[in-house]
Scaffold this motif. Structure first.
Motif, mmCIF file in Angstrom:
data_model
loop_
_atom_site.group_PDB
_atom_site.id
_atom_site.type_symbol
_atom_site.label_atom_id
_atom_site.label_comp_id
_atom_site.label_asym_id
_atom_site.label_seq_id
_atom_site.Cartn_x
_atom_site.Cartn_y
_atom_site.Cartn_z
ATOM 1 N N UNK A 149 -9.075 4.112 -1.307
ATOM 2 C CA UNK A 149 -8.204 3.088 -1.885
ATOM 3 C C UNK A 149 -8.435 3.077 -3.390
ATOM 4 N N UNK A 150 -7.354 3.126 -4.147
ATOM 5 C CA UNK A 150 -7.450 3.185 -5.603
ATOM 6 C C UNK A 150 -6.497 2.188 -6.252
ATOM 7 N N UNK A 151 -6.807 1.772 -7.492
ATOM 8 C CA UNK A 151 -5.874 0.899 -8.212
ATOM 9 C C UNK A 151 -4.555 1.622 -8.461
ATOM 10 N N UNK A 193 0.854 -1.187 0.000
ATOM 11 C CA UNK A 193 0.000 0.000 0.000
ATOM 12 C C UNK A 193 0.888 1.235 0.000
ATOM 13 N N UNK A 194 0.643 2.151 -0.938
ATOM 14 C CA UNK A 194 1.447 3.355 -1.069
ATOM 15 C C UNK A 194 0.599 4.593 -0.822
ATOM 16 N N UNK A 195 1.104 5.514 -0.018
ATOM 17 C CA UNK A 195 0.420 6.777 0.225
ATOM 18 C C UNK A 195 1.437 7.912 0.270
ATOM 19 N N UNK A 196 1.115 9.068 -0.295
ATOM 20 C CA UNK A 196 2.019 10.220 -0.188
ATOM 21 C C UNK A 196 1.828 10.935 1.144
ATOM 22 N N UNK A 197 2.634 11.976 1.383
ATOM 23 C CA UNK A 197 2.476 12.818 2.570
ATOM 24 C C UNK A 197 1.257 13.716 2.359
ATOM 25 N N UNK A 198 0.109 13.137 2.518
ATOM 26 C CA UNK A 198 -1.123 13.816 2.131
ATOM 27 C C UNK A 198 -2.242 13.430 3.069
ATOM 28 N N UNK A 199 -3.031 14.412 3.492
ATOM 29 C CA UNK A 199 -4.125 14.129 4.394
ATOM 30 C C UNK A 199 -3.612 13.547 5.695
ATOM 31 N N UNK A 200 -4.344 12.604 6.224
ATOM 32 C CA UNK A 200 -3.920 11.928 7.459
ATOM 33 C C UNK A 200 -3.381 10.553 7.086
ATOM 34 N N UNK A 201 -2.098 10.512 6.738
ATOM 35 C CA UNK A 201 -1.544 9.221 6.329
ATOM 36 C C UNK A 201 -1.409 8.260 7.505
ATOM 37 N N UNK A 213 1.975 8.197 -10.088
ATOM 38 C CA UNK A 213 0.804 7.773 -9.312
ATOM 39 C C UNK A 213 0.589 8.675 -8.102
ATOM 40 N N UNK A 214 1.686 9.069 -7.435
ATOM 41 C CA UNK A 214 1.559 9.973 -6.301
ATOM 42 C C UNK A 214 1.035 11.340 -6.752
ATOM 43 N N UNK A 236 -2.999 2.046 -4.132
ATOM 44 C CA UNK A 236 -2.781 3.386 -3.603
ATOM 45 C C UNK A 236 -3.808 3.666 -2.511
ATOM 46 N N UNK A 237 -3.412 4.449 -1.509
ATOM 47 C CA UNK A 237 -4.307 4.743 -0.401
ATOM 48 C C UNK A 237 -3.990 6.122 0.152
#
Length: 292
Positions: A234-236, A102-110, A256-257, A218-219
């Motif tokens: 959550x996204x493909x 699962x990958x998430x950027x420094x965005x929102x409440x990671x 993607x990010x 992605x999340x």
């Protein structure tokens, strides 16, 4: 520090977010370096200022909500403070039993992402493993470590031992979480374009997928207004070919990010020093014309 966090954790999330918004603006106005970097990163991404401006307050909210997330949620589950969008993608990927990245950027409440997965999808026997860097301050490091000691959630240090831990987890069909827009340590990266500018980008995320055959998603955790809570989206993810070079794979992940960040630029950490060159590393200067 632990006592402070315990006290703050009992305050309503809405109140913490109000305090955090004020903190975000204080830091922005008080630090010319931070302000210039924030503005430069927004301009580099081609984001309209009125869309990115809310991120000033959002950065403060991210800090202020930590006591609630790290301490408060250990007393009671997220409950109605959490909503899901696309959670079925996680269930489908886990059913394949080939591991899930699962990958998430420094965005929102990671921070909410791993907690949400731990509450709904994983267990103490098969947890989600997240990569982390211990805080520099000893007092905060203890609070952070204690907050992440919960059923269904394990941590791996940003070291070779941590990488091995994540590989083992994937090979057992478990879930791991990474922030791929974090500047990697110890030269473990390549130069790849990020919003059209070379950024030193970790190779770990792609290598884990290529070496283990794990699924990739992605999340990101959207922070709702008024302290209402969070929506975990959550996204493909794009496919990363097994034979793709480190540079091509890193560029794919950066793209993607970017797509996630454009969904909610008002919640991205534009003040993060994404384009820095790691100190003391013989990695070469950023190229003038990165490959698209």
């Amino acid at each position: 520090m632990g006592l402070v966090f315990r006290v703050l954790s009992r305050l309503p999330l809405a109140f913490l977010h109000v305090l955090g918004a004020a903190l975000g603006w204080i830091v922005y106005l008080a630090s010319p370096t931070y302000r210039r970097r924030f503005q430069a990163n927004v301009a580099q991404a081609g984001i309209a200022w009125h869309d990115a401006r809310p991120a000033i307050a959002a950065a403060g909210r991210m800090t202020a909500e930590l006591p609630w997330l790290w301490v408060g949620t250990k007393r009671q589950p997220l409950g109605d403070k959490l909503r899901w969008d696309g959670g079925e993608l996680i269930a489908e990927a886990m059913a394949q039993k080939r591991g899930l990245v699962m990958l998430t950027p420094h965005m929102g409440c990671f921070e909410i992402c791993a907690q949400a997965i731990a509450e709904r999808f994983t267990s103490a026997e098969a947890p989600i493993t997240v990569l982390y860097r211990p805080a520099r301050q000893a007092s905060l490091r203890d609070v952070m470590a204690g907050s992440r000691e919960r059923p269904g959630l394990a941590t791996a240090p940003a070291s070779l031992a941590g990488v091995r831990q994540m590989i083992r987890a994937l090979r057992k069909g478990e879930v791991i979480g990474l922030l791929p827009d974090q500047v990697p340590p110890d030269g473990l990266g390549v130069w790849a374009p990020f919003f059209g500018k070379p950024a030193y980008t970790m190779t770990l995320a792609a290598r884990l997928v290529q070496q283990t055959g794990a699924a990739l998603l992605l999340i990101w955790g959207e922070r709702l207004p008024g302290g209402e809570g969070f929506v975990v989206h959550v996204l493909p993810a794009p496919e990363i070919a097994k034979e793709a070079s480190a540079e091509d794979a890193a560029a794919t992940i950066n793209t993607a990010m970017e797509s996630l960040i454009r969904r909610a630029p008002g919640q991205y950490l534009w003040g993060y020093h994404r384009y820095k060159e790691p100190r003391g590393l013989d990695i070469g200067a950023a190229p003038d014309n990165p490959a698209p």
